[in-house]
Write a protein that holds these residues in place. Sequence first.
Motif, PDB file in Angstrom:
ATOM      1  N   ARG A   1       0.832  -1.212   0.000  1.00  0.00           N
ATOM      2  CA  ARG A   1       0.000   0.000   0.000  1.00  0.00           C
ATOM      3  C   ARG A   1       0.864   1.260   0.000  1.00  0.00           C
ATOM      4  N   LEU A   2       1.962   1.231   0.756  1.00  0.00           N
ATOM      5  CA  LEU A   2       2.886   2.359   0.776  1.00  0.00           C
ATOM      6  C   LEU A   2       3.497   2.571  -0.616  1.00  0.00           C
ATOM      7  N   PHE A   3       3.879   1.491  -1.294  1.00  0.00           N
ATOM      8  CA  PHE A   3       4.406   1.596  -2.660  1.00  0.00           C
ATOM      9  C   PHE A   3       3.380   2.280  -3.571  1.00  0.00           C
ATOM     10  N   GLU A   4       2.121   1.879  -3.464  1.00  0.00           N
ATOM     11  CA  GLU A   4       1.068   2.461  -4.297  1.00  0.00           C
ATOM     12  C   GLU A   4       0.899   3.955  -4.031  1.00  0.00           C
ATOM     13  N   GLN A   5       0.953   4.355  -2.751  1.00  0.00           N
ATOM     14  CA  GLN A   5       0.835   5.777  -2.404  1.00  0.00           C
ATOM     15  C   GLN A   5       1.993   6.581  -2.979  1.00  0.00           C
ATOM     16  N   ILE A   6       3.194   6.039  -2.888  1.00  0.00           N
ATOM     17  CA  ILE A   6       4.364   6.741  -3.418  1.00  0.00           C
ATOM     18  C   ILE A   6       4.273   6.853  -4.939  1.00  0.00           C
ATOM     19  N   ARG A   7       3.859   5.785  -5.615  1.00  0.00           N
ATOM     20  CA  ARG A   7       3.704   5.841  -7.081  1.00  0.00           C
ATOM     21  C   ARG A   7       2.681   6.896  -7.490  1.00  0.00           C
ATOM     22  N   GLN A   8       1.584   7.003  -6.750  1.00  0.00           N
ATOM     23  CA  GLN A   8       0.583   8.034  -7.055  1.00  0.00           C
ATOM     24  C   GLN A   8       1.188   9.427  -6.921  1.00  0.00           C
ATOM     25  N   LYS A   9       1.980   9.655  -5.880  1.00  0.00           N
ATOM     26  CA  LYS A   9       2.622  10.959  -5.692  1.00  0.00           C
ATOM     27  C   LYS A   9       3.622  11.232  -6.814  1.00  0.00           C
ATOM     28  N   LEU A  10       4.377  10.221  -7.211  1.00  0.00           N
ATOM     29  CA  LEU A  10       5.326  10.402  -8.304  1.00  0.00           C
ATOM     30  C   LEU A  10       4.604  10.755  -9.598  1.00  0.00           C
ATOM     31  N   ASN A  11       3.515  10.067  -9.882  1.00  0.00           N
ATOM     32  CA  ASN A  11       2.731  10.352 -11.091  1.00  0.00           C
ATOM     33  C   ASN A  11       2.165  11.763 -11.083  1.00  0.00           C
ATOM     34  N   ALA A  12       1.755  12.240  -9.912  1.00  0.00           N
ATOM     35  CA  ALA A  12       1.143  13.565  -9.772  1.00  0.00           C
ATOM     36  C   ALA A  12       2.186  14.674  -9.600  1.00  0.00           C
ATOM     37  N   GLN A  13       3.474  14.319  -9.655  1.00  0.00           N
ATOM     38  CA  GLN A  13       4.560  15.284  -9.453  1.00  0.00           C
ATOM     39  C   GLN A  13       4.521  15.892  -8.045  1.00  0.00           C
ATOM     40  N   ASP A  14       3.899  15.200  -7.103  1.00  0.00           N
ATOM     41  CA  ASP A  14       3.789  15.661  -5.715  1.00  0.00           C
ATOM     42  C   ASP A  14       4.980  15.100  -4.931  1.00  0.00           C
ATOM     43  N   VAL A  15       6.160  15.678  -5.156  1.00  0.00           N
ATOM     44  CA  VAL A  15       7.392  15.106  -4.618  1.00  0.00           C
ATOM     45  C   VAL A  15       8.103  16.015  -3.618  1.00  0.00           C
ATOM     46  N   GLU A  16       7.414  17.039  -3.119  1.00  0.00           N
ATOM     47  CA  GLU A  16       8.047  17.983  -2.197  1.00  0.00           C
ATOM     48  C   GLU A  16       8.610  17.307  -0.953  1.00  0.00           C
ATOM     49  N   GLU A  17       7.951  16.269  -0.454  1.00  0.00           N
ATOM     50  CA  GLU A  17       8.392  15.616   0.781  1.00  0.00           C
ATOM     51  C   GLU A  17       9.516  14.607   0.550  1.00  0.00           C
ATOM     52  N   PHE A  18       9.846  14.336  -0.709  1.00  0.00           N
ATOM     53  CA  PHE A  18      10.905  13.377  -1.022  1.00  0.00           C
ATOM     54  C   PHE A  18      12.255  14.082  -1.076  1.00  0.00           C
ATOM     55  N   GLU A  19      13.291  13.380  -0.674  1.00  0.00           N
ATOM     56  CA  GLU A  19      14.647  13.928  -0.683  1.00  0.00           C
ATOM     57  C   GLU A  19      15.299  13.679  -2.042  1.00  0.00           C
ATOM     58  N   PRO A  20      15.713  14.735  -2.741  1.00  0.00           N
ATOM     59  CA  PRO A  20      16.367  14.528  -4.044  1.00  0.00           C
ATOM     60  C   PRO A  20      17.707  13.804  -3.881  1.00  0.00           C
ATOM     61  N   LEU A  21      17.981  12.894  -4.816  1.00  0.00           N
ATOM     62  CA  LEU A  21      19.239  12.147  -4.775  1.00  0.00           C
ATOM     63  C   LEU A  21      20.190  12.564  -5.886  1.00  0.00           C
ATOM     64  N   GLY A  22      19.711  13.215  -6.889  1.00  0.00           N
ATOM     65  CA  GLY A  22      20.534  13.576  -8.039  1.00  0.00           C
ATOM     66  C   GLY A  22      19.667  13.668  -9.269  1.00  0.00           C
ATOM     67  N   ARG A  23      20.260  13.413 -10.414  1.00  0.00           N
ATOM     68  CA  ARG A  23      19.516  13.464 -11.665  1.00  0.00           C
ATOM     69  C   ARG A  23      19.690  12.145 -12.405  1.00  0.00           C
ATOM     70  N   ALA A  24      18.685  11.756 -13.155  1.00  0.00           N
ATOM     71  CA  ALA A  24      18.758  10.544 -13.964  1.00  0.00           C
ATOM     72  C   ALA A  24      18.761  10.948 -15.429  1.00  0.00           C
ATOM     73  N   PHE A  25      19.411  10.151 -16.247  1.00  0.00           N
ATOM     74  CA  PHE A  25      19.516  10.449 -17.672  1.00  0.00           C
ATOM     75  C   PHE A  25      19.216   9.201 -18.485  1.00  0.00           C
ATOM     76  N   HIS A  26      18.662   9.407 -19.668  1.00  0.00           N
ATOM     77  CA  HIS A  26      18.433   8.320 -20.624  1.00  0.00           C
ATOM     78  C   HIS A  26      19.452   8.491 -21.737  1.00  0.00           C
ATOM     79  N   VAL A  27      20.160   7.425 -22.047  1.00  0.00           N
ATOM     80  CA  VAL A  27      21.139   7.443 -23.137  1.00  0.00           C
ATOM     81  C   VAL A  27      20.520   6.703 -24.321  1.00  0.00           C
ATOM     82  N   PRO A  28      20.150   7.419 -25.399  1.00  0.00           N
ATOM     83  CA  PRO A  28      19.544   6.752 -26.545  1.00  0.00           C
ATOM     84  C   PRO A  28      20.536   5.770 -27.182  1.00  0.00           C
ATOM     85  N   GLY A  29      19.996   4.664 -27.635  1.00  0.00           N
ATOM     86  CA  GLY A  29      20.875   3.628 -28.193  1.00  0.00           C
ATOM     87  C   GLY A  29      20.692   3.353 -29.592  1.00  0.00           C
TER      88      GLY A  29
END
Length: 81
Positions: A53-81
């Motif tokens: 249930r906690l995973f589902e709540q976090i996924r909903q927040k991620l989808n809604a861009q509601d991430v203020e309470e989360f601690e940033p870890l850095g940046r992610a990048f996609h490398v096209p192949g």
Amino acid sequence: MSLFKTCPVCGGEVVVKQTEKLLRGGVNLATMTVSAEVCLRCGERLYAPDTIRLFEQIRQKLNAQDVEEFEPLGRAFHVPG
């Protein structure tokens, strides 16, 4: 407390371990450490219902861009192949 005596996938022995879980929601990712029952034979991870249930709540927040309470870890990048 163990929910499973043996792994429902392969029948192997399960033990409680701290595991890292990667959650995706839209273009966002979150990582967290949670307790899981892990099969020593096949590696299957089994989570308690309240953890799922906690995973589902976090996924909903991620989808809604509601991430203020989360601690940033850095940046992610996609490398096209």
